[in-house]
Motif scaffolding. Structure first.
Motif, PDB file in Angstrom:
ATOM      1  N   GLU A 177      16.487 -38.947 -36.496  1.00 49.55           N
ATOM      2  CA  GLU A 177      16.674 -39.087 -37.942  1.00 49.55           C
ATOM      3  C   GLU A 177      15.585 -39.973 -38.538  1.00 49.55           C
ATOM      4  N   VAL A 178      15.215 -41.046 -37.825  1.00 50.73           N
ATOM      5  CA  VAL A 178      14.162 -41.938 -38.312  1.00 50.73           C
ATOM      6  C   VAL A 178      12.822 -41.208 -38.320  1.00 50.73           C
ATOM      7  N   THR A 184       5.654 -43.207 -31.407  1.00 50.62           N
ATOM      8  CA  THR A 184       5.195 -44.351 -32.205  1.00 50.62           C
ATOM      9  C   THR A 184       6.315 -45.366 -32.389  1.00 50.62           C
ATOM     10  N   LEU A 185       7.528 -44.906 -32.663  1.00 52.89           N
ATOM     11  CA  LEU A 185       8.658 -45.823 -32.834  1.00 52.89           C
ATOM     12  C   LEU A 185       8.930 -46.613 -31.553  1.00 52.89           C
ATOM     13  N   ARG A 186       8.876 -45.919 -30.412  1.00 49.65           N
ATOM     14  CA  ARG A 186       9.085 -46.623 -29.138  1.00 49.65           C
ATOM     15  C   ARG A 186       7.953 -47.604 -28.872  1.00 49.65           C
ATOM     16  N   TRP A 187       6.710 -47.223 -29.234  1.00 45.74           N
ATOM     17  CA  TRP A 187       5.560 -48.111 -29.061  1.00 45.74           C
ATOM     18  C   TRP A 187       5.696 -49.347 -29.943  1.00 45.74           C
ATOM     19  N   TYR A 188       6.090 -49.151 -31.207  1.00 46.61           N
ATOM     20  CA  TYR A 188       6.312 -50.281 -32.108  1.00 46.61           C
ATOM     21  C   TYR A 188       7.321 -51.256 -31.492  1.00 46.61           C
ATOM     22  N   ARG A 204       8.020 -51.618 -28.273  1.00 44.26           N
ATOM     23  CA  ARG A 204       7.439 -52.198 -27.062  1.00 44.26           C
ATOM     24  C   ARG A 204       6.463 -53.329 -27.376  1.00 44.26           C
ATOM     25  N   ILE A 205       5.666 -53.209 -28.461  1.00 42.67           N
ATOM     26  CA  ILE A 205       4.662 -54.226 -28.756  1.00 42.67           C
ATOM     27  C   ILE A 205       5.209 -55.367 -29.620  1.00 42.67           C
ATOM     28  N   GLY A 206       6.473 -55.267 -30.026  1.00 43.85           N
ATOM     29  CA  GLY A 206       7.077 -56.339 -30.805  1.00 43.85           C
ATOM     30  C   GLY A 206       6.993 -56.153 -32.299  1.00 43.85           C
ATOM     31  N   LEU A 207       6.552 -55.000 -32.739  1.00 42.02           N
ATOM     32  CA  LEU A 207       6.471 -54.728 -34.166  1.00 42.02           C
ATOM     33  C   LEU A 207       7.827 -54.275 -34.714  1.00 42.02           C
ATOM     34  N   MET A 208       8.659 -53.778 -33.843  1.00 44.82           N
ATOM     35  CA  MET A 208       9.980 -53.267 -34.226  1.00 44.82           C
ATOM     36  C   MET A 208      11.001 -53.778 -33.208  1.00 44.82           C
ATOM     37  N   ARG A 259      18.879 -45.604 -29.142  1.00 46.08           N
ATOM     38  CA  ARG A 259      18.492 -46.464 -30.263  1.00 46.08           C
ATOM     39  C   ARG A 259      19.288 -46.084 -31.506  1.00 46.08           C
ATOM     40  N   ARG A 260      19.695 -47.106 -32.256  1.00 46.83           N
ATOM     41  CA  ARG A 260      20.397 -46.939 -33.524  1.00 46.83           C
ATOM     42  C   ARG A 260      19.698 -47.817 -34.550  1.00 46.83           C
TER      43      ARG A 260
END
Length: 151
Positions: free
Chosen positions: A34-35, A45-49, A51-55, A66-67
């Motif tokens: 949905e995101v 990209t969402l998983r990468w964000y 992983r790197i601490g952006l998300m 993930r929710r």
């Protein structure tokens, strides 16, 4: 109320920014798919964000999926704006770290955003100069076609 209290009472999100994609009324939990649909970002990209601490701190369901929340979507919209500015990912991650550290980092966050704004203004000025050259050339070619041919 002091100035600091009034500043602290505000949240550092893009809640007032217009939403890029409509969200279901009353819903505040979204799957990664949905995101992806709302944000235009890929699941990778969402998983990468994350992983790197952006998300950081994305909630998980009891099965580990993930929710995402509306607040997460607002944050992603802000990160998208930062990406459009050309801000390096390392600076975006630093901003996210400072945000998590709390109100005592206001000055550092402000300086990071002000530096980005200076860069954006410089790029805008460069683009305006480029646009002026293009406009001049377009006017030249438009005038050349309108002029009668010489024999």
């Amino acid at each position: 109320m002091t100035v600091m209290e009034s500043v602290s009472a505000r949240t550092d999100t893009c809640a007032s920014a217009p939403k890029a994609h409509p969200r279901p009324e009353g819903q505040d939990r979204y799957t990664i798919s949905e995101v992806v649909a709302f944000s235009g970002l890929t699941a990778h990209t969402l998983r990468w964000y994350e992983r790197i601490g952006l998300m950081p701190h994305v909630d998980r369901s009891h099965t580990g999926q993930r929710r995402f929340s509306n607040r997460d979507l607002d944050w992603l919209a802000f990160v998208g704006k930062l990406r459009l500015t050309g801000m390096p990912v390392a600076d975006m991650v630093r901003y996210a770290e400072l945000l998590r550290e709390g109100d005592h980092t206001f000055a550092e966050r402000q300086e990071l955003l002000e530096a980005t704004r200076r860069d954006v203004r410089t790029r805008i000025a460069e683009l305006q100069g480029t646009l002026a050259v293009l406009d001049h050339k377009i006017e030249f070619y438009g005038g050349a076609r309108a002029a009668p041919e010489r024999a």
